[in-house]
Scaffold this active site. Sequence first.
Site, PDB file in Angstrom:
ATOM      1  N   HIS A 166       0.043   3.065  -3.129  1.00 16.76           N
ATOM      2  CA  HIS A 166       1.088   2.073  -2.898  1.00 16.76           C
ATOM      3  C   HIS A 166       0.740   0.843  -3.738  1.00 16.76           C
ATOM      4  O   HIS A 166      -0.191   0.111  -3.415  1.00 16.76           O
ATOM      5  CB  HIS A 166       1.169   1.741  -1.411  1.00 16.76           C
ATOM      6  CG  HIS A 166       1.516   2.940  -0.576  1.00 16.76           C
ATOM      7  ND1 HIS A 166       0.945   3.202   0.645  1.00 16.76           N
ATOM      8  CD2 HIS A 166       2.384   3.956  -0.830  1.00 16.76           C
ATOM      9  CE1 HIS A 166       1.458   4.342   1.116  1.00 16.76           C
ATOM     10  NE2 HIS A 166       2.321   4.804   0.251  1.00 16.76           N
ATOM     11  N   GLU A 169      -0.280  -2.771  -2.711  1.00 15.02           N
ATOM     12  CA  GLU A 169      -1.488  -2.961  -1.905  1.00 15.02           C
ATOM     13  C   GLU A 169      -2.673  -3.231  -2.830  1.00 15.02           C
ATOM     14  O   GLU A 169      -3.603  -2.449  -2.977  1.00 15.02           O
ATOM     15  CB  GLU A 169      -1.697  -1.734  -1.008  1.00 15.02           C
ATOM     16  CG  GLU A 169      -0.563  -1.596   0.007  1.00 15.02           C
ATOM     17  CD  GLU A 169      -0.435  -0.214   0.637  1.00 15.02           C
ATOM     18  OE1 GLU A 169       0.566   0.013   1.340  1.00 15.02           O
ATOM     19  OE2 GLU A 169      -1.320   0.626   0.426  1.00 15.02           O
ATOM     20  N   HIS A 259      -6.028   1.552   1.010  1.00 16.63           N
ATOM     21  CA  HIS A 259      -4.679   0.997   1.189  1.00 16.63           C
ATOM     22  C   HIS A 259      -4.749  -0.420   1.774  1.00 16.63           C
ATOM     23  O   HIS A 259      -5.805  -0.881   2.197  1.00 16.63           O
ATOM     24  CB  HIS A 259      -3.878   1.858   2.173  1.00 16.63           C
ATOM     25  CG  HIS A 259      -3.464   3.176   1.615  1.00 16.63           C
ATOM     26  ND1 HIS A 259      -2.168   3.461   1.266  1.00 16.63           N
ATOM     27  CD2 HIS A 259      -4.186   4.289   1.342  1.00 16.63           C
ATOM     28  CE1 HIS A 259      -2.094   4.697   0.805  1.00 16.63           C
ATOM     29  NE2 HIS A 259      -3.306   5.222   0.841  1.00 16.63           N
ATOM     30  N   GLU A 335      -7.654   1.168   5.561  1.00 13.15           N
ATOM     31  CA  GLU A 335      -6.618   0.131   5.529  1.00 13.15           C
ATOM     32  C   GLU A 335      -7.241  -1.251   5.619  1.00 13.15           C
ATOM     33  O   GLU A 335      -8.075  -1.518   6.488  1.00 13.15           O
ATOM     34  CB  GLU A 335      -5.648   0.309   6.707  1.00 13.15           C
ATOM     35  CG  GLU A 335      -4.859   1.618   6.681  1.00 13.15           C
ATOM     36  CD  GLU A 335      -3.687   1.604   5.719  1.00 13.15           C
ATOM     37  OE1 GLU A 335      -3.356   0.521   5.177  1.00 13.15           O
ATOM     38  OE2 GLU A 335      -3.097   2.681   5.507  1.00 13.15           O
TER      39      GLU A 335
HETATM   40 ZN   LIG Z   1      -0.542   2.197   1.683  1.00 16.30          ZN
END
Ligand SMILES: [Zn+2]
Length: 375
Positions: A166, A169, A259, A335
């Site tokens: 992504h 990010e 991420h 994350e």
């Molecule tokens: Zn992500």
Amino acid sequence: MRISSNFDSGNIVVIKASAPNDIQLRIQKDHQSDFYQWFHFKLESTAFVSHRLTITDLKNSAYPDGWKNYQAVASYDRQEWFRVETEFDGDNLVIQHTPEYEHIYFAYFAPYSYERHLDLLAWAQTSVNCQQVFLGETLDGRDMSLLVVGEPEEGKKAIWVTARQHPGETMAEWFVEGFLERLLDLNDGLARQLLDKAVFYVVPNMNPDGSVRGHLRTNAVGANLNREWATPSLESSPEVFYVMQKMRETGVDLFLDAHGDEALAYNFVAGCEGNPNYSPRLQTLEDTFKTSLQMATPEFQDTFGYAKDKPGEANPTVATHAVGQQFDCLAFTLEMPFKDNIELPDTAYGWSPLRSKQLGEDVLIAMRSVIDMLR
Ligand SMILES: [Zn+2]
């Protein structure tokens, strides 16, 4: 007064910019997609005058909860990104700031430019332990680049790290930068020991096209790469196709996919408990890794995160699940917050490039805790 975004990872649409106290903006959707959340633009105006910038129509953005208790970042020199006063009313994000210079940049998080990406690859290949490998071309014609760290030998483990599927990010690539700086430090005993036992395959940017285009979540044709791992194709997700092809060649014993999370103000991991092949062996590996990372740094915790998948209900199109299943290996989605680590808040900078880099260094400690148990 002028607002511009025609640069690497720029994204904003100007609705109105005639008076400093009433600037109205909106975010451009990712190309061929409905996702929007990433913004990055420059304001040129009068210094030492209060400005009120409103980013509108955010109730339909990708993660409306991401705007609650969120502070935007700004920079004069594009090096130091500090937090600015920001409020959210459920649909509009209002940034109130009095710039000290005529030109000021605003962004969703500290950008990680394509030039810096190329610098990182070039710097890494000058290490005796590292090779830069071309995997294939993206749809916009950019290089998909892999860094191979360590000397492949019989019996060594294969550790894969990917980041920025992504593209918005950006903390994920800051994380990789810190990871590589420690791993390539010839004076670091931990790195030397790990390289005796493993070869590292690192993809610092899984989505260079989306990064340059100023996307939050998708590539050049609107594909969310982290939903492409069951059936990657050269037409819509060559980035994933090439990486999986290489993974089948090297095998995978540990996989970490970095991420950023828009809403949750914590660092956490999500594992493979919902995979069909999940086993006590994998659970022990997950637990050992998480315990070690918690010991290594208070930036990481295991209380708050995503709801755990029920057995057999993992989404097989997600990288972590697909790789964990195919290679029967320890696999995590890591994350980091866009906002801050609420347990260690920093009002001036929030979660930042430097803290992302530090977590990248610290994660090597957790890798050491499992390295002898991986196979
Ligand atoms: Zn992500």
